[in-house]
Design an enzyme around this catalytic site. Structure first.
Site, PDB file in Angstrom:
ATOM      1  N   GLU A  68       0.929  -9.506  11.232  1.00 30.66           N
ATOM      2  CA  GLU A  68       0.617  -8.887   9.854  1.00 30.66           C
ATOM      3  C   GLU A  68       2.191  -8.886   8.999  1.00 30.66           C
ATOM      4  O   GLU A  68       2.243  -9.292   7.981  1.00 30.66           O
ATOM      5  CB  GLU A  68      -0.007  -7.596   9.878  1.00 30.66           C
ATOM      6  CG  GLU A  68      -0.274  -7.222   8.616  1.00 30.66           C
ATOM      7  CD  GLU A  68      -0.993  -5.968   8.498  1.00 30.66           C
ATOM      8  OE1 GLU A  68      -1.589  -5.341   9.664  1.00 30.66           O
ATOM      9  OE2 GLU A  68      -1.538  -5.404   7.514  1.00 30.66           O
ATOM     10  N   ASP A  90       0.795  -1.255   0.036  1.00 31.23           N
ATOM     11  CA  ASP A  90      -0.054   0.060   0.045  1.00 31.23           C
ATOM     12  C   ASP A  90       0.740   1.137  -0.065  1.00 31.23           C
ATOM     13  O   ASP A  90       0.447   2.122  -0.763  1.00 31.23           O
ATOM     14  CB  ASP A  90      -0.944   0.140   1.263  1.00 31.23           C
ATOM     15  CG  ASP A  90      -2.115  -1.192   1.254  1.00 31.23           C
ATOM     16  OD1 ASP A  90      -1.670  -2.028   0.505  1.00 31.23           O
ATOM     17  OD2 ASP A  90      -2.728  -1.229   2.152  1.00 31.23           O
TER      18      ASP A  90
HETATM   19  C1  GLC Z   1      -3.131  -4.385   3.662  1.00 32.32           C
HETATM   20  C2  GLC Z   1      -1.990  -4.775   2.862  1.00 32.32           C
HETATM   21  C3  GLC Z   1      -2.452  -5.594   1.815  1.00 32.32           C
HETATM   22  C4  GLC Z   1      -3.556  -6.731   2.442  1.00 32.32           C
HETATM   23  C5  GLC Z   1      -4.326  -6.017   3.296  1.00 32.32           C
HETATM   24  C6  GLC Z   1      -5.123  -7.106   4.066  1.00 32.32           C
HETATM   25  O1  GLC Z   1      -3.783  -3.194   3.003  1.00 32.32           O
HETATM   26  O2  GLC Z   1      -0.978  -3.910   2.216  1.00 32.32           O
HETATM   27  O3  GLC Z   1      -1.426  -6.260   0.972  1.00 32.32           O
HETATM   28  O4  GLC Z   1      -4.087  -7.329   1.234  1.00 32.32           O
HETATM   29  O5  GLC Z   1      -3.884  -5.314   4.251  1.00 32.32           O
HETATM   30  O6  GLC Z   1      -4.361  -8.131   4.732  1.00 32.32           O
END
Ligand code: GLC
Length: 425
Positions: free
Chosen positions: A395, A165
């Site tokens: 994460e 992102d």
């Molecule tokens: C964040 C990450 C993305 C992922 C999402 C859900 O937005 O950058 O890659 O898919 O989280 O985990």
């Protein structure tokens, strides 16, 4: 190990919503596209039917033109912004209007190979036959809408499409986005997580301006692609799509689908001839490139190392990437950081500017192993295992001390433990 296996399964069970899985119940309470693909690999280690269902559910949200959304809002949840009413795509089920890295075909190939070797090929073959045209339709959608010069690359129209992102790769291209009309809004991510880990206000304004741009055009993908203020050929999505086209080709050949196989062979050939456009000779790295200015980002990110996963083999480029790997690996305890630690913008806990993502490591490690770089592949895998062993299923992780960043109890991290990181080879 036994405890972690059980903990990983418990994480997936807790985030399971029946036929899809949320990445994390608090921060991301819907179905995310590439998260679901990786999650399927995890379920497949003990619940094969549930693994296939995860992908099938995602494809139930596919649009008629082949597009597969990055979020499917199967049910509303006030804990996330921007929710369905902000996207306003007018679809059933309600979805976002942008996509995400197309890793699903590669995952489906892995699921198929495992089903077959478990002697269950006959019962899963009809499901594979049903998924293949849907996967191909998505890949065609990319070729039609996101590769204007036929280079075999993927142009991202929103940083969220890349899955990385707020990578610094989007900073310079993002300057072209007008944020003056975005208006007031309340973020939800920073009420769940420390703002130090998350994108800044300016980055968020840009994300929303792009959502508003798409919404104002009724999510007409061709129209948006022609005029969007942000158009960046993403090295990550491009490498992942090339790999996915190769995997889908193998499946089409296996099923005897000659016409589809020919079409996929052509897509692979286009990418092999054209993807070199993403090689930055000055920095000697694979990186993203702004379509509007032609500029390479020049950043060495974790996505730069996906060239091996894409199946590209070029002695000089590979040697340059392995040299980057050695330099970075000597600097951090846990590979592969999302940004080069020698870059002045490196931050060990801020999203996509330093932390390590297990799913990216899985792809990098897989690619390195396939290319015969066993030492580097082994390092990536054992680092991934050690981070999870030390910290649990976060994460992302700081490459310096392995501490968790972002949400805990994270589905795709638990899945990568089960499917890959837990074993040494
Ligand atoms: C964040 C990450 C993305 C992922 C999402 C859900 O937005 O950058 O890659 O898919 O989280 O985990």
């Amino acid at each position: 190990m036994v405890d972690l296996d059980e903990a990983a399964r418990a994480t997936l069970r807790a985030n399971d919503r029946g036929d899809y899985t949320v990445p994390n119940g608090r921060v991301y309470p819907f179905q995310w596209n590439w998260d679901s693909a990786f999650v399927a690999l995890g379920f497949d280690t003990w619940a094969r039917d549930r693994a296939w269902a995860e992908i099938e559910t995602l494809f139930r949200a596919q649009w008629a033109d082949g597009f597969v959304p990055h979020i499917v809002f199967w049910q509303d949840d006030p804990g996330y912004f921007p929710g369905p009413s902000v996207w306003a795509t007018g679809r059933d089920p309600v979805t976002s209007g942008i996509t995400q890295p197309p890793v699903a075909a590669s995952v489906v190939r892995t699921l198929w190979v495992r089903a077959e070797s478990a002697g269950e090929g006959d019962s899963f073959r009809p499901r594979l036959e049903a998924l293949l045209p849907r996967l191909l339709a998505w890949h065609r959608w990319f070729a039609r809408n996101r590769d204007p010069e036929q280079r075999g690359i993927v142009v991202a129209l929103h940083p969220w499409e890349t899955g990385r992102d707020n990578s610094p790769e989007w900073d310079a291209p993002g300057e072209a986005i007008d944020v003056s009309q975005v208006g007031e809004y309340t973020r939800r991510d920073t009420s769940h997580l420390d703002a130090k880990m998350r994108p800044t206000k300016l980055e968020y304004d840009r994300y929303l301006a792009l959502v508003q741009f798409g919404r104002a055009r009724g999510w007409d993908h061709a129209e948006i692609a022609a005029a969007n203020p942000f158009r960046v050929a993403d090295v990550g999505m491009s490498m992942i799509l090339l790999r996915a086209n190769r995997d889908l080709l193998a499946l089409a050949e296996m099923l005897g689908r000659e016409a589809e196989a020919d079409e996929l062979r052509a897509l692979v050939a286009i990418a092999e001839a054209g993807i070199g456009w993403l090689w930055d000779e000055e920095r000697r790295t694979w990186c993203s490139r702004d379509l509007l200015t032609g500029r390479h980002s020049g950043f060495v990110t974790s996505a730069s190392f996906l060239s091996f996963y894409a199946g590209l083999r070029d002695a000089q480029k590979d040697a340059a990437m392995l040299a980057h790997f050695a330099r970075i690996a000597a600097k951090v305890r846990f590979t592969v950081p999302s940004l080069d630690p020698d870059d002045p913008g490196f931050q060990m806990i801020r999203y996509w500017r330093g932390p390590v993502w297990a799913v990216v490591n899985y792809m990098i490690g897989t690619g390195l192993a396939e290319a015969g770089h066993a030492g580097e592949a082994g390092r990536v895998r054992s680092d991934t295992r050690a981070m999870m062993d030390q910290t649990g299923f976060f994460e992302a992780y700081s490459p310096i001390d392995g501490l968790g960043s972002g949400g805990d109890d994270f589905s795709w991290t638990a899945a990568i433990w089960l499917a890959w990181a837990r074993s040494a080879t």
